[in-house]
Scaffold this motif. Structure first.
Motif, PDB file in Angstrom:
ATOM      1  N   ILE A   1      27.590  40.279  33.426  1.00  0.00           N
ATOM      2  CA  ILE A   1      29.064  39.983  33.694  1.00  0.00           C
ATOM      3  C   ILE A   1      29.727  41.153  32.810  1.00  0.00           C
ATOM      4  O   ILE A   1      30.906  41.317  33.124  1.00  0.00           O
ATOM      5  CB  ILE A   1      29.320  38.448  33.211  1.00  0.00           C
ATOM      6  CG1 ILE A   1      28.622  37.536  33.897  1.00  0.00           C
ATOM      7  CG2 ILE A   1      31.085  38.151  32.945  1.00  0.00           C
ATOM      8  CD1 ILE A   1      28.813  35.793  33.435  1.00  0.00           C
TER       9      ILE A   1
ATOM     10  N   PHE B   1      32.481  42.352  35.172  1.00  0.00           N
ATOM     11  CA  PHE B   1      33.636  41.353  35.200  1.00  0.00           C
ATOM     12  C   PHE B   1      34.338  41.150  34.000  1.00  0.00           C
ATOM     13  O   PHE B   1      33.941  41.926  32.916  1.00  0.00           O
ATOM     14  CB  PHE B   1      33.118  40.037  35.670  1.00  0.00           C
ATOM     15  CG  PHE B   1      32.569  39.968  36.938  1.00  0.00           C
ATOM     16  CD1 PHE B   1      33.161  39.926  38.154  1.00  0.00           C
ATOM     17  CD2 PHE B   1      31.235  40.011  37.138  1.00  0.00           C
ATOM     18  CE1 PHE B   1      32.540  39.945  39.519  1.00  0.00           C
ATOM     19  CE2 PHE B   1      30.362  39.852  38.124  1.00  0.00           C
ATOM     20  CZ  PHE B   1      31.111  39.779  39.423  1.00  0.00           C
TER      21      PHE B   1
ATOM     22  N   ASN C   1      36.198  36.886  30.450  1.00  0.00           N
ATOM     23  CA  ASN C   1      36.586  35.409  30.885  1.00  0.00           C
ATOM     24  C   ASN C   1      35.743  34.745  31.695  1.00  0.00           C
ATOM     25  O   ASN C   1      35.750  33.473  31.524  1.00  0.00           O
ATOM     26  CB  ASN C   1      38.166  35.115  31.239  1.00  0.00           C
ATOM     27  CG  ASN C   1      39.132  35.218  30.073  1.00  0.00           C
ATOM     28  OD1 ASN C   1      38.984  35.054  29.024  1.00  0.00           O
ATOM     29  ND2 ASN C   1      40.477  35.022  30.628  1.00  0.00           N
ATOM     30  N   TYR C   2      35.034  35.550  32.479  1.00  0.00           N
ATOM     31  CA  TYR C   2      34.149  35.015  33.280  1.00  0.00           C
ATOM     32  C   TYR C   2      33.254  34.522  32.709  1.00  0.00           C
ATOM     33  O   TYR C   2      32.255  33.578  33.186  1.00  0.00           O
ATOM     34  CB  TYR C   2      33.631  35.904  34.313  1.00  0.00           C
ATOM     35  CG  TYR C   2      34.887  36.038  35.519  1.00  0.00           C
ATOM     36  CD1 TYR C   2      34.776  35.283  36.643  1.00  0.00           C
ATOM     37  CD2 TYR C   2      35.880  37.148  35.454  1.00  0.00           C
ATOM     38  CE1 TYR C   2      35.646  35.752  37.520  1.00  0.00           C
ATOM     39  CE2 TYR C   2      36.448  37.514  36.391  1.00  0.00           C
ATOM     40  CZ  TYR C   2      36.567  36.516  37.511  1.00  0.00           C
ATOM     41  OH  TYR C   2      37.569  36.624  38.604  1.00  0.00           O
TER      42      TYR C   2
ATOM     43  N   ILE D   1      34.081  30.802  31.696  1.00  0.00           N
ATOM     44  CA  ILE D   1      33.983  30.163  32.844  1.00  0.00           C
ATOM     45  C   ILE D   1      32.515  29.607  33.155  1.00  0.00           C
ATOM     46  O   ILE D   1      32.391  28.549  33.658  1.00  0.00           O
ATOM     47  CB  ILE D   1      34.544  30.916  33.970  1.00  0.00           C
ATOM     48  CG1 ILE D   1      35.928  31.122  33.949  1.00  0.00           C
ATOM     49  CG2 ILE D   1      34.152  30.137  35.334  1.00  0.00           C
ATOM     50  CD1 ILE D   1      36.722  32.022  35.054  1.00  0.00           C
TER      51      ILE D   1
END
Length: 388
Positions: A156, A160, A163-164, A167
């Motif tokens: 991640i 990305f 914040n992912y 999540i």
């Protein structure tokens, strides 16, 4: 005829533990990056943001172990996971390093409460005659999380926004909460008067579980050096890609060895597997200290996986092996309290050594410390352990 191990409740509590541990290890290896990128923290402050979680977990386990028989295992589990859900949401709104540290402590407390409950519930869910195998498979959920968590975190981070990660963690704890609602828990019997906990710290510590847990704490201290500094070590030696698979190899080593290690524990006694595990962990650490290519790094991961993964599951089973049913909660909390201390102080103390001896030197010293665990295990637990 063997008693049934793979019941619905055993599978459910193992899955719950997996998802909780997944969030723990994922954040342990990524939150320091978040602290550096978002708040320009220095290396020691970033490491503290990682380790302070374990300090919170220690507080949670002290509370959980002391009051699990009063509140009930399932209620304690739901309380812990419920608070974890709230903290997982708050991560999205962190605006300062101080706020991050506070949330990490609260998250850690909740994790410690929930972890004490899962460890106690599974001890009641597995048949006594299959405790070594049952706790071994339960601990395997932690081992797999140890591999997948850092791998997902690194993936991640590379592809990305941060914040992912939050999540993903929120989804994991929500799944754990839903599974917790469905399990049936055999509550602990009421504590007998003649076995009331002692005074002071012994209200929170099971003395019979302390010796083997102390050795486990030293091995956890050594493992903390890997989860905290492997990424930096790999970057320094241009092994970043190989390092992302280190924990996968680690997990495979435990998966392959688990079927026979649990049987050896139950049939031949704890020492039959615990001494080889310490030796394997030490070999892996020595190899890691000298690793300058991907093959050596990954072979070290296999030795460390068998060594640390096996010793931790075996020592957890050993910690509750001789404890009466109503003391299992306290024994479980004792084990995790001490191992959490090892994991928590590891990055903090080891961080002071890195500037002078480097990552290679750190791993070498940790390997030597593991060799010293052999006599430590013998004097604290091994010479007193029953054959089966």
């Amino acid at each position: 005829m063997k008693e049934k191990l793979w019941t619905k409740d055993f599978v459910s509590i193992t899955l719950i533990n997996f998802f909780l541990m997944l969030t723990f290890y994922l954040l342990m290896v990524t939150i320091s990056v978040f602290a550096v990128n978002e708040f320009q923290s220095n290396a020691s402050a970033a490491g503290f943001a990682s380790s302070i979680f374990v300090i919170g977990a220690l507080v949670g386990r002290l509370f959980g172990g002391r009051y699990i028989d009063k509140l009930g295992q399932k209620k304690l589990l739901l309380i812990g996971i419920g608070i974890m859900i709230m903290t997982a949401i708050v991560y999205f709104f962190v605006e300062s390093y101080i706020m991050l540290s506070i949330i990490r402590v609260i998250h850690g407390i909740a994790f410690g409460i929930a972890g004490t409950a899962t460890g106690t519930i599974v001890a009641q869910a597995v048949p006594t005659t299959r405790r070594g195998a049952g706790i071994g498979y339960f601990a395997l959920s932690m081992t797999v999380a140890t591999a997948i968590g850092p791998f997902i975190g690194m993936f991640i981070l590379a592809h990305f926004a941060f914040n992912y990660i939050f999540i993903f963690c929120l989804v994991c704890v929500v799944i754990s909460f839903l599974l917790s609602l469905m399990i049936k828990v055999k509550e602990l019997p009421e504590e007998k008067h003649e076995e009331e906990p002692g005074r002071g710290i012994f209200k929170f510590i099971e003395k019979k579980a302390a010796p083997v847990s102390l050795v486990a704490a030293v091995t956890a201290f050594c493992y903390a050096g890997i989860i905290s500094f492997l990424s930096f070590f790999a970057s320094e030696h241009s092994l970043t890609e190989a390092a992302s698979f280190f924990f996968v190899v680690y997990a495979v080593a435990v998966l392959v060895s688990r079927p026979f290690t649990g049987k050896l524990f139950d049939n031949k006694g704890p020492n039959s597997i615990m001494y080889p595990a310490i030796i394997s962990f030490a070999i892996g650490m020595f190899m890691l200290s000298q690793a300058n290519n991907a093959i050596t790094l990954l072979i070290a991961g296999a030795f460390i996986g068998f060594g640390y993964g096996t010793y931790m599951s075996s020592s957890q089973a050993a910690a509750i092996k001789e404890v009466s049913a109503h003391r299992v909660g306290l024994a479980t909390a004792t084990f995790f309290i001490l191992t959490d201390i090892g994991l928590g102080v590891g990055p903090f103390l080891q961080g002071y050594l890195v500037p002078s001896i480097g990552y290679n030197g750190l791993f070498l010293i940790l390997g030597i410390l593991l060799v010293l665990c052999l006599p430590l295990h013998y004097f604290l637990y091994g010479k007193h352990a029953k054959l089966s």
